[in-house]
Design an enzyme around this catalytic site. Structure first.
Site, PDB file in Angstrom:
ATOM      1  N   ASP A 120       0.837  -1.198   0.000  1.00 11.81           N
ATOM      2  CA  ASP A 120       0.000   0.000   0.000  1.00 11.81           C
ATOM      3  C   ASP A 120       0.872   1.248   0.000  1.00 11.81           C
ATOM      4  O   ASP A 120       2.088   1.185   0.199  1.00 11.81           O
ATOM      5  CB  ASP A 120      -0.952  -0.025   1.203  1.00 11.81           C
ATOM      6  N   GLU A 164      22.324 -22.738 -18.125  1.00 12.50           N
ATOM      7  CA  GLU A 164      21.371 -21.869 -17.419  1.00 12.50           C
ATOM      8  C   GLU A 164      22.089 -20.674 -16.792  1.00 12.50           C
ATOM      9  O   GLU A 164      21.591 -19.552 -16.812  1.00 12.50           O
ATOM     10  CB  GLU A 164      20.636 -22.672 -16.329  1.00 12.50           C
TER      11      GLU A 164
END
Ligand code: GLA
Length: 664
Positions: free
Chosen positions: A404, A484
């Site tokens: 928020d 990777e």
């Protein structure tokens, strides 16, 4: 919100009730450049006795006409901020939080939209509460079809005593309006949050790419594990290692030690200071996790101060994740934890802190508790960021349970969700983007199968999704193959190349992952000369039609080159026709397209126009194929100097500005 004197004005309307002995001050803050009006309320007890506040909203909007939808963002742990659009019929639609935090369940944000409002067109009104605790939002349509929208504190579990002379502050709601649909509304909120809510000095800075120990090791680590992560991080180009939960007290699982903020030197194999030095020696920054608002019953703190936990005397407390909430409305409780935390932070150079909060409030023993608790948390955060201004603070609450604007005042980024699955994340980040800027959303690449959903997606897809946020990793690189690792190195280079464009550019939602076959979004630089488009295919279908993604926010009459393919398009073509995606080979494939405006070609075109006069074809010229108007342009330059690119772009300019208008 904060602003300088020349950026904002405040209108104060004072309402008085002499009989009740109450004054209510309505504060309207106007930030014209942001297209924002804020409202907060002060309630003053001007009488001689005590009063009790039973309900206090911060903002109220009344629409005398119009037929509206309400858009809210609901969710749960690990699946926050799903968008839901509901037609507002007669009666009241209400939602909010009574969990002590703004909550996973509903975000303190709402949009009231005309029924035909879309991303690109139509009226919509937003309300965003700058507050991290219990809230309430009510939308009501009355008997003569007027609509009222209210946002403020929840009246459940709330009953606030105010003695004579005292003042109560109802936190601020940020209100904004767009006549051009949701995208415009979001842009207004993004700017006002990053310019006037986030106060951290990191708000507009390049943020470190981090690797977090949580999904890499959970509680099972030693100091060497953290140093190994740092070594791997250094070799991959990651900037910072974060030591998550498990470094303090005797905490090896979630049953104990919250409240005992001393370093478990046995587990770390040395002091914190030594560990930090070892990490820094790898050329990597160091971050640490804390959860200051909590206590386990199995802790020295609880054994000494059982009354510091929020409980109703004589009743068994409600436990959640085996922990209780400390009563942060009490200063002596905050002071004790603050001193403990400072004693840890003073042991070495800590670059980043993840502040977590992993349960809801229960056992609310008094009507002032929930409100005073949040003020207590803010007081603690204020003291922390003042004492350690160089620490980057990231908020977290079981993932995104306290995402928020109140938290963003202190922490410019918040961990968006405990769900790191790339496909679910497209929805979570989409919902979050309606009010909050990309730079506020913590997003990490994690291992596959994903720990929350079991889904397998490619490293590329996970990377592209996490790049729509403050980027990082949540895995153990030691378990990755060399291929990777190489891909991660490239991924980080790509992210760093576009990082400021992503964080400071204008963010556009291109599709809805709740409705469309692809999730797509883009960032456009303020100058509109750069754009990065990201697309994730949500499902694949045999023999599917070609899928086009229409872009937004570009200059219609400029020519853009796509960096990887060298293809050129006008802004108009990209926005009206879109870019075709490669045919799907696999579910969950992802693509990134980077566009650069060909300013050189535009400059050249403008020069040619100057030299050749007004370049205009008449209808007769286009109709008459034997017409012999010719201009020959020669472009010189060595190999690789961009002749072909410029020639192709010029062709586009001639087509767009001369040939096409004549044909129309
Ligand atoms: C919460 C956070 C996670 C992790 C754990 C640690 O769930 O959201 O990222 O920090 O706590 O206990």
């Amino acid at each position: 919100m904060w602003a300088s004197d020349d950026e904002a004005q405040t209108l104060e309307i004072v309402l008085g009730d002499d009989i009740a002995g109450v004054e209510v001050h309505l504060l309207y803050g106007v930030l014209e450049a942001c297209d924002v009006i804020t409202r907060s309320v002060l309630i003053k007890n001007t009488g001689s006795g005590n009063i009790t506040i039973e309900k206090a909203h911060a903002a109220c909007l009344d629409m005398v006409y119009g037929d509206y939808d309400v858009i809210r963002f609901y969710g749960k742990h690990a699946m926050e901020r799903n968008l839901e659009r509901t037609h507002l019929g007669h009666g009241t639609l209400s939602f909010g939080s009574r969990r002590g935090t703004s909550s996973h369940q509903y975000n303190p944000a709402v949009i009231l939209a005309q029924r035909d409002t879309t991303e690109n067109a139509g009226d919509c009104y937003g309300m965003l509460f700058v507050y991290s605790g219990n809230f309430s939002c009510e939308a009501e349509k009355d008997q003569i079809n007027q609509t009222r929208l209210l946002m403020g504190l929840s009246d459940e579990l709330f009953s606030y005593p105010l003695a004579a002379g005292e003042t109560f502050t109802v936190p601020e709601v940020i209100m904004s309006y767009s006549a051009d649909g949701f995208s415009q509304l979001s842009h207004q909120y993004h700017t006002c949050i990053s310019e006037h809510v986030c106060r951290s000095r990191f708000a507009h800075e390049v943020r470190p790419v981090l690797i977090n120990s949580w999904e890499a090791a959970y509680f099972d680590f030693t100091g060497d594990t953290i140093v190994d992560l740092a070594k791997e991080a250094a070799s991959l180009g990651i900037d910072m290692v974060v030591m998550d939960d498990g470094w303090f007290g005797k905490r090896d699982d979630d049953n104990s030690s919250l409240g005992d903020w001393f370093v478990n030197e046995k587990k770390l194999g040395g002091t914190l200071s030594e560990l930090i030095d070892r990490v820094h020696a790898q050329g990597v920054k160091f971050g640490i996790w804390i959860e200051p608002e909590m206590v386990n019953e199995d802790s020295n703190l609880y054994r000494e101060h059982p009354d510091w936990a929020i409980q109703i005397p004589g009743k068994l407390p409600v436990r959640s994740r085996n922990q209780l909430l400390l009563d942060f409305s009490r200063k002596e409780v905050r002071d004790n934890i603050f001193d403990q935390i400072c004693a840890v932070f003073d042991q070495g150079k800590i670059d980043y802190v993840k502040w977590d909060m992993n349960r809801s409030m229960a056992d609310v023993y008094a009507g002032n508790l929930a409100y005073d608790y949040v003020l207590g948390v803010y007081d603690f955060m204020e003291r922390l960021v003042t004492r350690y201004p160089d620490i980057l603070l990231e908020g977290c609450s079981g993932g995104g349970g306290r995402f928020d604007a109140g938290m963003l005042y202190y922490s410019p980024q918040i961990w968006c969700s405990d769900n790191t699955d790339a496909i679910n994340r497209t929805r979570i980040q989409y919902g979050t983007s309606f009010f909050y800027p990309v730079s506020s959303m913590g997003a990490h690449v994690s291992a596959v199968p994903n720990h929350q959903t079991g889904r397998v997606t490619s490293l590329k897809t996970r990377g592209i999704t996490a790049m729509a946020g403050t980027f990082g990793y949540e895995l153990n690189p030691a378990l990755l193959s060399d291929e990777e690792k190489e891909e991660i190195r490239e991924q980080i280079k790509t992210f760093k190349k576009y990082e400021m464009l992503i964080n400071e550019g204008t963010y556009w939602r291109l599709t809805s992952p709740f409705e469309d076959e692809v999730a797509a979004w883009m960032s456009v630089s303020r100058a509109k000369d750069r754009a990065l488009v990201s697309v994730v295919r949500l499902y694949a279908e045999a023999n599917a039609a070609a899928c086009y993604v229409k872009l937004k926010g570009l200059e219609s009459d400029a020519v853009y080159i796509e960096e990887n393919t060298g293809r050129q398009y006008t802004g108009a073509a990209l926005m009206n026709a879109g870019i075709p995606l490669p045919f799907a080979v696999k579910e969950y494939e992802a693509y990134q397209f980077s566009f650069i405006r060909l300013d050189e070609a535009k400059k050249l075109y403008d020069e040619i126009k100057k030299v050749c006069g007004n370049l205009k074809l008449s209808e007769a010229d286009t109709a008459d194929s034997s017409s012999d108007k010719r201009i020959v342009i020669s472009i010189y330059g060595g190999s690789g100097s961009g002749k072909t690119t410029i020639a192709a772009a010029l062709q586009q300019y001639f087509f767009l500005r001369i040939i096409q208008p004549a044909m129309c």
